[in-house]
Design an enzyme around this catalytic site. Sequence first.
Site, PDB file in Angstrom:
ATOM      1  N   SER A  41      -8.343 -14.507   5.435  1.00 22.51           N
ATOM      2  CA  SER A  41      -8.020 -13.903   6.725  1.00 22.51           C
ATOM      3  C   SER A  41      -6.523 -14.073   6.985  1.00 22.51           C
ATOM      4  O   SER A  41      -5.984 -15.158   6.802  1.00 22.51           O
ATOM      5  CB  SER A  41      -8.825 -14.581   7.839  1.00 22.51           C
ATOM      6  OG  SER A  41      -8.504 -14.002   9.081  1.00 22.51           O
ATOM      7  N   ASP A  67      -2.510 -13.322   3.894  1.00 25.91           N
ATOM      8  CA  ASP A  67      -1.958 -12.052   4.365  1.00 25.91           C
ATOM      9  C   ASP A  67      -1.431 -11.287   3.157  1.00 25.91           C
ATOM     10  O   ASP A  67      -0.481 -11.729   2.503  1.00 25.91           O
ATOM     11  CB  ASP A  67      -0.829 -12.306   5.386  1.00 25.91           C
ATOM     12  CG  ASP A  67      -0.344 -11.009   6.026  1.00 25.91           C
ATOM     13  OD1 ASP A  67      -0.438  -9.939   5.393  1.00 25.91           O
ATOM     14  OD2 ASP A  67       0.147 -11.075   7.170  1.00 25.91           O
ATOM     15  N   SER A 146     -12.551   3.845  -1.849  1.00 29.61           N
ATOM     16  CA  SER A 146     -13.207   4.810  -0.956  1.00 29.61           C
ATOM     17  C   SER A 146     -13.415   6.105  -1.713  1.00 29.61           C
ATOM     18  O   SER A 146     -12.592   6.468  -2.577  1.00 29.61           O
ATOM     19  CB  SER A 146     -12.318   5.068   0.263  1.00 29.61           C
ATOM     20  OG  SER A 146     -12.822   6.164   0.996  1.00 29.61           O
ATOM     21  N   LYS A 173      -5.952   4.830  -1.880  1.00 29.48           N
ATOM     22  CA  LYS A 173      -7.182   4.452  -2.575  1.00 29.48           C
ATOM     23  C   LYS A 173      -7.206   5.029  -3.997  1.00 29.48           C
ATOM     24  O   LYS A 173      -7.742   4.416  -4.917  1.00 29.48           O
ATOM     25  CB  LYS A 173      -8.412   4.886  -1.773  1.00 29.48           C
ATOM     26  CG  LYS A 173      -8.579   4.122  -0.451  1.00 29.48           C
ATOM     27  CD  LYS A 173      -8.745   2.614  -0.657  1.00 29.48           C
ATOM     28  CE  LYS A 173      -9.133   1.904   0.624  1.00 29.48           C
ATOM     29  NZ  LYS A 173      -9.300   0.451   0.446  1.00 29.48           N
TER      30      LYS A 173
HETATM   31  N1  NAP Z   1     -15.459   1.552   7.158  1.00 32.08           N
HETATM   32  C1  NAP Z   1     -15.582   2.545   6.269  1.00 32.08           C
HETATM   33  O1  NAP Z   1     -16.208   3.595   6.552  1.00 32.08           O
HETATM   34  C2  NAP Z   1     -14.976   2.414   4.898  1.00 32.08           C
HETATM   35  C3  NAP Z   1     -15.253   3.435   3.953  1.00 32.08           C
HETATM   36  C4  NAP Z   1     -14.705   3.317   2.688  1.00 32.08           C
HETATM   37  C5  NAP Z   1     -13.923   2.239   2.358  1.00 32.08           C
HETATM   38  N2  NAP Z   1     -13.666   1.256   3.291  1.00 32.08           N
HETATM   39  C6  NAP Z   1     -12.831   0.127   2.902  1.00 32.08           C
HETATM   40  O2  NAP Z   1     -13.519  -1.073   3.177  1.00 32.08           O
HETATM   41  C7  NAP Z   1     -12.561  -2.132   3.369  1.00 32.08           C
HETATM   42  C8  NAP Z   1     -12.907  -2.898   4.643  1.00 32.08           C
HETATM   43  O3  NAP Z   1     -12.727  -2.022   5.729  1.00 32.08           O
HETATM   44  P1  NAP Z   1     -13.509  -2.166   7.117  1.00 32.08           P
HETATM   45  O4  NAP Z   1     -14.107  -0.845   7.405  1.00 32.08           O
HETATM   46  O5  NAP Z   1     -14.360  -3.362   7.094  1.00 32.08           O
HETATM   47  O6  NAP Z   1     -12.265  -2.330   8.113  1.00 32.08           O
HETATM   48  P2  NAP Z   1     -11.924  -3.425   9.246  1.00 32.08           P
HETATM   49  O7  NAP Z   1     -13.153  -3.792  10.002  1.00 32.08           O
HETATM   50  O8  NAP Z   1     -10.768  -2.842   9.963  1.00 32.08           O
HETATM   51  O9  NAP Z   1     -11.489  -4.713   8.410  1.00 32.08           O
HETATM   52  C9  NAP Z   1     -10.301  -4.711   7.670  1.00 32.08           C
HETATM   53  C10 NAP Z   1     -10.008  -6.125   7.224  1.00 32.08           C
HETATM   54  O10 NAP Z   1      -8.763  -6.125   6.505  1.00 32.08           O
HETATM   55  C11 NAP Z   1      -7.945  -7.137   7.075  1.00 32.08           C
HETATM   56  N3  NAP Z   1      -6.511  -6.899   6.893  1.00 32.08           N
HETATM   57  C12 NAP Z   1      -5.737  -5.927   7.419  1.00 32.08           C
HETATM   58  N4  NAP Z   1      -4.451  -6.110   7.064  1.00 32.08           N
HETATM   59  C13 NAP Z   1      -4.422  -7.229   6.297  1.00 32.08           C
HETATM   60  C14 NAP Z   1      -3.399  -7.947   5.639  1.00 32.08           C
HETATM   61  N5  NAP Z   1      -2.108  -7.575   5.695  1.00 32.08           N
HETATM   62  N6  NAP Z   1      -3.734  -9.062   4.938  1.00 32.08           N
HETATM   63  C15 NAP Z   1      -5.009  -9.467   4.872  1.00 32.08           C
HETATM   64  N7  NAP Z   1      -6.027  -8.847   5.486  1.00 32.08           N
HETATM   65  C16 NAP Z   1      -5.725  -7.740   6.193  1.00 32.08           C
HETATM   66  C17 NAP Z   1      -8.331  -7.160   8.543  1.00 32.08           C
HETATM   67  O11 NAP Z   1      -7.856  -8.336   9.180  1.00 32.08           O
HETATM   68  P3  NAP Z   1      -7.520  -8.380  10.772  1.00 32.08           P
HETATM   69  O12 NAP Z   1      -8.829  -8.648  11.464  1.00 32.08           O
HETATM   70  O13 NAP Z   1      -6.550  -9.501  10.880  1.00 32.08           O
HETATM   71  O14 NAP Z   1      -6.942  -7.041  11.142  1.00 32.08           O
HETATM   72  C18 NAP Z   1      -9.841  -7.100   8.396  1.00 32.08           C
HETATM   73  O15 NAP Z   1     -10.342  -8.358   8.046  1.00 32.08           O
HETATM   74  C19 NAP Z   1     -11.192  -1.451   3.411  1.00 32.08           C
HETATM   75  O16 NAP Z   1     -10.547  -1.589   2.161  1.00 32.08           O
HETATM   76  C20 NAP Z   1     -11.534   0.011   3.674  1.00 32.08           C
HETATM   77  O17 NAP Z   1     -10.542   0.877   3.188  1.00 32.08           O
HETATM   78  C21 NAP Z   1     -14.180   1.324   4.550  1.00 32.08           C
END
Ligand code: NAP
Length: 245
Positions: A41, A67, A146, A173
């Site tokens: 985190s 980070d 993705s 991606k």
């Molecule tokens: N949701 C979808 O529909 C979807 C679909 C395809 C792929 N994905 C992929 O799934 C993964 C997770 O996404 P999610 O949907 O769960 O999004 P999310 O709820 O916004 O979570 C993103 C995570 O990444 C962390 N993060 C952001 N910037 C960071 C940094 N500089 N260093 C370390 N951690 C960082 C965030 O931390 P903070 O809490 O501190 O911001 C959070 O823990 C991503 O790679 C996303 O592209 C998601």
Amino acid sequence: MSSIPQHAKIALVTGGNKGIGLAISKSLSHKSRGYHILLGSRDIQRGDAAASSLKREGHSVEAISLDLSVDSSIIAAVELVSSTYGRLDVLINNAGISSDDEVDLSLRERFEKTYNVNVFGAAVVTEMFIPLLSKSAAPRVVFVSSNLGSLTLKSHLHSPMSGVAVPIYRSSKAAMNMVMLHYAHLYEKHGWKVNACHPGFTSTDLTGGRGGSVDEAAKVVVKLAVLGDDGETGTFSEIRGRLPW
Ligand SMILES: NC(=O)c1ccc[n+]([C@@H]2O[C@H](COP(=O)([O-])OP(=O)(O)OC[C@H]3O[C@@H](n4cnc5c(N)ncnc54)[C@H](OP(=O)(O)O)[C@@H]3O)[C@@H](O)[C@H]2O)c1
């Protein structure tokens, strides 16, 4: 370290404090699986809160500060894992962002912001953890990509999928998939399993709460994290099967 299950595999999940990363951490740290999760985190307080909630449910997990946009943070995480466990069995490159809609930033700033996490961050973390992954008997690396990163799906110019106009996120991606293939190729002869996946359109902060459940999204990621020696490497898939590049 004394409280982790004996013979537990050590798995690091980046961006583990919420969304799909938290669901991955929860699923993989279930005591039936035998994994101890390092819940990455960028804000250690958010990480500690997430880890505490899982620990209360009996999961084997601890938060670590990580980070992806700060090299010193990545180096500190490597040193911590090295001194505490001496190896890493599973790396899940989950953390990801999208800056396409941040209209206050210039186009260059939006590209830099997204690439700094989704591409440079994932690549640097992977590279820096290679020595610790090399100490594992069966290294597994999963890149949470993705289907929006698929060049083939985008190339069907009249399809609804092609119309999703987030070029920064999509190209990040696609680049991530190439980084994954670089490591899959390098370590295939050593038996590593390195793969990318699409978790599905999922209800998280990234999507403004639209989409399916995070538990469903975590399934394909966990499947690739626990692959046996006969498992695939160098692939791009969703839970239903392979995706086109
Ligand atoms: N949701 C979808 O529909 C979807 C679909 C395809 C792929 N994905 C992929 O799934 C993964 C997770 O996404 P999610 O949907 O769960 O999004 P999310 O709820 O916004 O979570 C993103 C995570 O990444 C962390 N993060 C952001 N910037 C960071 C940094 N500089 N260093 C370390 N951690 C960082 C965030 O931390 P903070 O809490 O501190 O911001 C959070 O823990 C991503 O790679 C996303 O592209 C998601």
